[in-house]
Design a protein around this motif. Structure first.
Motif, PDB file in Angstrom:
ATOM      1  N   LYS A   1       0.817  -1.213   0.000  1.00  0.00           N
ATOM      2  CA  LYS A   1       0.000   0.000   0.000  1.00  0.00           C
ATOM      3  C   LYS A   1       0.847   1.258   0.000  1.00  0.00           C
ATOM      4  O   LYS A   1       0.430   2.290  -0.528  1.00  0.00           O
ATOM      5  N   THR A   2       2.016   1.198   0.615  1.00  0.00           N
ATOM      6  CA  THR A   2       2.891   2.362   0.678  1.00  0.00           C
ATOM      7  C   THR A   2       4.189   2.071  -0.074  1.00  0.00           C
ATOM      8  O   THR A   2       4.616   0.913  -0.164  1.00  0.00           O
ATOM      9  N   PRO A   3       4.839   3.108  -0.593  1.00  0.00           N
ATOM     10  CA  PRO A   3       6.050   2.892  -1.389  1.00  0.00           C
ATOM     11  C   PRO A   3       7.299   2.606  -0.576  1.00  0.00           C
ATOM     12  O   PRO A   3       8.368   2.376  -1.149  1.00  0.00           O
ATOM     13  N   THR A   4       7.188   2.611   0.751  1.00  0.00           N
ATOM     14  CA  THR A   4       8.384   2.433   1.578  1.00  0.00           C
ATOM     15  C   THR A   4       8.784   0.968   1.726  1.00  0.00           C
ATOM     16  O   THR A   4       9.945   0.673   2.009  1.00  0.00           O
ATOM     17  N   ALA A   5       7.840   0.042   1.575  1.00  0.00           N
ATOM     18  CA  ALA A   5       8.168  -1.380   1.699  1.00  0.00           C
ATOM     19  C   ALA A   5       9.166  -1.772   0.621  1.00  0.00           C
ATOM     20  O   ALA A   5       9.036  -1.371  -0.535  1.00  0.00           O
ATOM     21  N   ARG A   6      10.167  -2.581   0.993  1.00  0.00           N
ATOM     22  CA  ARG A   6      11.196  -2.947   0.031  1.00  0.00           C
ATOM     23  C   ARG A   6      11.846  -4.271   0.418  1.00  0.00           C
ATOM     24  O   ARG A   6      11.694  -4.764   1.527  1.00  0.00           O
ATOM     25  N   GLY A   7      12.553  -4.852  -0.533  1.00  0.00           N
ATOM     26  CA  GLY A   7      13.312  -6.068  -0.269  1.00  0.00           C
ATOM     27  C   GLY A   7      12.754  -7.298  -0.959  1.00  0.00           C
ATOM     28  O   GLY A   7      11.543  -7.483  -1.059  1.00  0.00           O
ATOM     29  N   ALA A   8      13.655  -8.146  -1.428  1.00  0.00           N
ATOM     30  CA  ALA A   8      13.267  -9.428  -2.018  1.00  0.00           C
ATOM     31  C   ALA A   8      12.991 -10.440  -0.908  1.00  0.00           C
ATOM     32  O   ALA A   8      13.397 -10.257   0.237  1.00  0.00           O
ATOM     33  N   SER A   9      12.292 -11.510  -1.253  1.00  0.00           N
ATOM     34  CA  SER A   9      11.988 -12.545  -0.255  1.00  0.00           C
ATOM     35  C   SER A   9      11.797 -13.878  -0.956  1.00  0.00           C
ATOM     36  O   SER A   9      11.424 -13.940  -2.127  1.00  0.00           O
ATOM     37  N   ILE A  10      12.059 -14.954  -0.223  1.00  0.00           N
ATOM     38  CA  ILE A  10      11.898 -16.318  -0.716  1.00  0.00           C
ATOM     39  C   ILE A  10      10.894 -17.016   0.189  1.00  0.00           C
ATOM     40  O   ILE A  10      11.006 -16.955   1.416  1.00  0.00           O
ATOM     41  N   TRP A  11       9.914 -17.710  -0.424  1.00  0.00           N
ATOM     42  CA  TRP A  11       8.811 -18.296   0.332  1.00  0.00           C
ATOM     43  C   TRP A  11       8.684 -19.794   0.079  1.00  0.00           C
ATOM     44  O   TRP A  11       8.949 -20.265  -1.026  1.00  0.00           O
TER      45      TRP A  11
END
Length: 477
Positions: A265-275
């Motif tokens: 929802k906001t542009p501040t979230a960042r980073g790759a992730s593995i699930w």
């Protein structure tokens, strides 16, 4: 009491509008139509101004699909639709008593389905017509790919322009000993077609970015001896979540890799992730698979292709649980390696592999992981995801993780398993080392007869910092 005749007249008119079919004037506009062509399906999406009542049926001599839409009028044309490689030869329409009739003239057999879609951030109300093409009904369906306006990518090989056909062909070892199969990696580019996925602040669509990365990953995998990649989606069309898993299993995949780009929802979230799949998700999936006996014939590829059809409930549950446990273990192991690789050049959303109940991770007999390559809703990461350099780097990190995992645990009767028994090195001429407490780059380099600079270059490391559990590639000395 004096009755107002005008009031009575208005009342009668309103009553007729409400009760008499066809009396009301058309009040829904069909504003636009889009077509999405997949190898085994053609989807027509009608943009409508409000929800509609409709029915769909087929007529013969000649074969055609008929869609009747009540109280609707057509406000668009069909001439712009590229349907030459679809089962539809032409589209025509007519109006009668407030009903819009759309007729799809056919040149191949189809199984039509229809459903409504509610408004989203990009579109309003929609009526969707799916024309599923039975196998071999349309010869062109084996080579159809809808062009996609992807972002920058270096993939220009022919494999990116052909529909992937799952074929587990064997690769004979170099010395001619027997006939050994390739390791099959199913690559799933998320979203597609009517579903753009997350959209960045500059309009970058997730479906385009992940398809570019998937194609680059396929190119890299196919270049490695003993490996073959299969694209679940190789064009701008939608594949249901269940069908993505089904296609991987039909390809006899040894690993399923789903590629996405996160959104928030906001542009501040960042980073790759593995699930990987959560325990809760796996438990509920086991119950679903056991209840579907007709789909259980080749379910447990990991325990000798045992069928559940002739097993009682207890034994079937035990066998399936064994298969799912092995798949979950493999999923976690390959996910950890890829997480370590990606963290060498990208910011990670979390320091560890994460778990969730993703539908595409529910194959009980195929190790499955989902990779979020970054937050496309973050302006900085959107800019990265658009570049071919970042796409290539992400694809290489995934490839190296896949190679390292299968070198540690190669499936039986594969070229990689044979190569390992012959004392060969991991694909690409590299060995691996898992960092232990007390290890340093210089110590690992001396043990393996390589220079520290070569070790850094092989693992894209700047400086001397390494982590316990990290898997390092050891270059050829």
């Amino acid at each position: 009491m004096k009755v107002n005749t005008r009031t009575i007249a208005i009342f009668i008119i309103l009553l007729m509008v409400t009760l008499v079919p066809g009396f009301a004037t058309a009040n829904v506009d069909v504003q636009n139509v889009r077509a999405w062509l997949a190898p085994d399906n053609t989807r027509l999406v009608f943009d409508i101004s409000a929800p509609v009542e409709h029915r769909i049926f087929m007529l013969e001599s000649p074969d055609r699909v008929v869609i009747d839409v009540r109280n609707a009028r057509l406000k668009t044309e069909f001439d712009h639709l590229a349907l030459a490689d679809s089962p539809v030869s032409s589209i025509r329409h007519s109006h009668s008593d407030g009903t819009l009739r759309i007729v799809l003239d056919l040149k191949a057999n189809v199984n039509p389905k229809s459903f409504d879609l509610p408004p989203n951030d990009q579109f309003g109300h929609r009526l969707v017509i799916d024309l599923e093409t039975p196998a071999n009904s349309l010869a062109a369906s084996t080579s159809v790919v809808t062009p996609v306006n992807t972002v920058a990518t270096s993939t220009t090989t022919n494999s990116a322009n052909e529909v992937s056909t799952p074929v587990a062909t064997a690769t004979p070892p170099a010395n001619g000993k027997g006939n050994l199969r390739d390791i099959i990696v199913a690559i799933d580019a998320g979203h597609g077609g009517e579903d753009p996925g997350a959209i960045g602040p500059n309009g970058t669509r997730e479906k385009d970015v992940v398809l570019a990365i998937a194609r680059e990953l396929k190119r890299l995998i196919d270049a490695e001896q003993g490996y073959q990649a299969v694209l679940i989606r190789n064009g701008d069309y939608f594949v249901s979540l269940r069908n993505r898993v089904l296609r991987a299993r039909q390809a006899n995949a040894d690993l399923f890799v789903s590629i996405h780009a996160d959104g928030w929802k906001t542009p501040t979230a960042r980073g790759a992730s593995i699930w990987v799949l959560s325990e809760r998700g796996a438990s509920s999936e086991m119950g679903r698979w056991l209840a579907s006996r007709e789909n259980s014939a080749d379910l447990i590829g990991g325990v000798g292709n045992v069928s559940l059809e002739d097993k009682d409930e207890v034994l079937a549950s035990v066998l399936l649980d064994m298969s799912m446990t092995a798949s979950r273990t493999g999923s976690r192991e390959v996910a950890n390696i890829i997480h370590s690789n990606v963290s060498q050049f990208a910011r990670m959303h979390k320091p560890n592999v994460e778990m969730a109940n993703f539908a595409v991770l529910r194959a009980p007999d195929v190790p499955s992981i989902l990779i979020e390559t970054g937050f496309i809703t973050n302006p900085q990461e959107e800019a990265q995801l658009r570049t071919s350099a970042y796409q290539q780097r992400m694809a290489r990190a995934i490839l190296q993780g896949i190679q390292d995992y299968f070198w540690q645990k190669p499936p039986d009767m594969t070229w990689i398993a044979w190569r390992k028994t012959q004392g060969g090195a991991v694909a690409g001429g590299n060995r691996t080392h898992r960092v232990q407490p007390g290890d340093t780059l210089s110590v690992i380099a001396v043990r393996n007869g390589v220079s520290v600079s070569a070790l850094r270059a092989a693992n894209q490391i700047n400086g001397d910092q390494i982590r316990v559990g990290q898997v390092l590639r050891i270059p050829a000395g």
